[in-house]
Design an enzyme around this catalytic site. Structure first.
Site, PDB file in Angstrom:
ATOM      1  N   GLY A  24       1.229  -0.855   0.088  1.00  0.00           N
ATOM      2  CA  GLY A  24       0.256  -0.191  -0.240  1.00  0.00           C
ATOM      3  C   GLY A  24       0.902   1.004   0.037  1.00  0.00           C
ATOM      4  N   TYR A  94      -6.238  -6.580  -8.501  1.00  0.00           N
ATOM      5  CA  TYR A  94      -6.470  -5.898  -7.010  1.00  0.00           C
ATOM      6  C   TYR A  94      -7.766  -6.542  -6.689  1.00  0.00           C
ATOM      7  CZ  TYR A  94      -3.136  -1.721  -7.228  1.00  0.00           C
ATOM      8  OH  TYR A  94      -1.876  -1.437  -7.443  1.00  0.00           O
ATOM      9  N   ARG A  96      -9.914  -4.973  -3.559  1.00  0.00           N
ATOM     10  CA  ARG A  96     -10.079  -3.854  -2.367  1.00  0.00           C
ATOM     11  C   ARG A  96     -11.333  -3.342  -2.584  1.00  0.00           C
ATOM     12  NH1 ARG A  96      -5.095  -0.203  -4.080  1.00  0.00           N
ATOM     13  NH2 ARG A  96      -5.524   0.707  -1.890  1.00  0.00           N
ATOM     14  N   LYS A 216       9.197  12.795 -10.864  1.00  0.00           N
ATOM     15  CA  LYS A 216       9.582  11.620 -11.130  1.00  0.00           C
ATOM     16  C   LYS A 216      10.231  11.615 -12.417  1.00  0.00           C
ATOM     17  CE  LYS A 216       6.329  10.167  -8.120  1.00  0.00           C
ATOM     18  NZ  LYS A 216       5.912   9.353  -7.342  1.00  0.00           N
ATOM     19  N   GLY A 218      12.214   8.878 -13.212  1.00  0.00           N
ATOM     20  CA  GLY A 218      13.165   6.817 -13.138  1.00  0.00           C
ATOM     21  C   GLY A 218      13.875   7.040 -12.991  1.00  0.00           C
ATOM     22  N   GLY A 248       8.241   5.118  -5.910  1.00  0.00           N
ATOM     23  CA  GLY A 248       8.002   6.483  -5.654  1.00  0.00           C
ATOM     24  C   GLY A 248       7.384   7.013  -5.049  1.00  0.00           C
ATOM     25  N   ASP A 249       7.182   5.737  -4.067  1.00  0.00           N
ATOM     26  CA  ASP A 249       7.052   5.936  -2.323  1.00  0.00           C
ATOM     27  C   ASP A 249       7.957   6.042  -1.410  1.00  0.00           C
ATOM     28  OD1 ASP A 249       4.062   5.340  -2.932  1.00  0.00           O
ATOM     29  OD2 ASP A 249       4.805   3.135  -2.794  1.00  0.00           O
TER      30      ASP A 249
END
Length: 315
Positions: A24, A94, A96, A216, A218, A248-249
């Site tokens: 997550g 997913y 969810r 961002k 890469g 990215g997190d």
């Protein structure tokens, strides 16, 4: 969410054995910050089931404050399946929709001691789960603003969770424009603003009141845009490359922790580049997120940019 990772490469429909973990975007950021010694409170809603309790125990082990968790007796915790790739973006399924987290509403926000906090981090995923979660995210930002917190926002676009792309763009931008620092990927920024290039994306947000945009890019690193300047911050050499999930997190972890540590935004974005480069060498979504010792060692031998030598475009 619970995360089931395929033990062998191949199509998900043919995988027979999986390893269990937790995933997550917000969870990854919380975990990464905690590993750097940053106190974190995590706000979520979990199902009163084995996966929910696994998540809670994992947060406790990492030293993350769980007083922001609420529980649902009738709804399950979300789940995702991830294929095993040797490189690149893996296949993901997913489960969810209708999860405990998707039922969060403003009334579920716990009584937080807001004076303890300096930052609120929000992504575009939780508000995509439904109208109630969207309202809850705005309510959290309201409270953060009232208490003078810095708000960071990662769009983390998930078109499959929205009714249509136009709604996604409108609602994600409503949240982004309430943030101090926005952290989109370059392709996300173009989709959200309709701009053709980095400068166009940056100008769209800066012109509407956002303090800074860190795009961002890469392996190339990132571009930091503030009013009056656009700076390119090169990426770090990869130790190894397995998959991009969580990079990215990790970038968000670097930016937030850097600002908290009193670094300049350019130095904080450089730290984000470093953590993103480390994370892509890990199979899981967050296993590669480093502690301070590993991060400092990685940055010391990397090619990170010299903040004094960054290219600046004056208005």
């Amino acid at each position: 969410m619970g995360l089931l990772m395929a033990d062998k490469t191949g199509d998900l429909s043919e995988v027979e054995h999986f390893s269990m973990a937790v995933a997550g975007a917000e969870y990854n950021v919380a975990l990464g910050l905690a590993r750097l010694g940053v106190p974190v409170t995590y706000v979520t809603k979990l199902g009163d089931d084995s996966i929910g309790h696994r998540i809670e125990k994992g947060l406790v082990r990492e030293g993350i404050d769980t007083t922001g968790i609420t529980w649902s007796a009738g709804l399950s915790t979300g789940l995702m399946f991830k294929a095993r790739n040797m490189a690149g973006d893996p296949e993901i399924d997913y489960y969810r929709r209708g999860s405990a987290a998707s039922s969060m509403r403003p009334e579920d926000i716990p009584q937080l001691e807001w004076d303890r906090f300096g930052f609120l981090h929000v992504t575009g995923i939780t508000p995509a789960l439904g109208p109630q979660t969207l309202q809850m995210c705005h309510a959290l930002i309201d409270q953060a603003r009232d208490h003078g917190l810095v708000v960071t926002f990662d769009p983390n676009l998930r078109p499959q969770l929205w009714s249509d792309c136009a709604t996604m763009i409108a609602e994600v931008n409503r949240l982004a424009l309430r943030a101090d620092v926005v952290l989109p990927g370059l392709s996300e920024g173009k989709e959200l603003t309709g701009a053709d290039d980095v400068r166009g994306v940056a100008d769209w947000y800066l012109g509407r009141g956002v303090r800074a945009v860190a795009l961002k890019a890469g392996r190339k690193g990132a571009v930091l845009a503030e009013k009056g300047s656009v700076r390119e911050l090169e990426g770090f050499p990869l130790e190894r490359f397995i998959d991009t999930v969580g990079a990215g997190d990790g970038f968000a972890v670097g930016v937030i922790s850097g600002m908290r540590d009193g670094l300049s935004l350019a130095e904080a974005v450089s730290r984000g580049n470093a953590i993103g480069a480390i994370q892509v060498g890990s199979r899981g979504d967050n296993e590669g997120l480093p502690d301070r010792r590993r991060l400092e060692a990685f940055m010391a031998r990397g090619t990170g940019p010299d903040p004094e030598g960054l290219h600046s475009e004056e208005e």
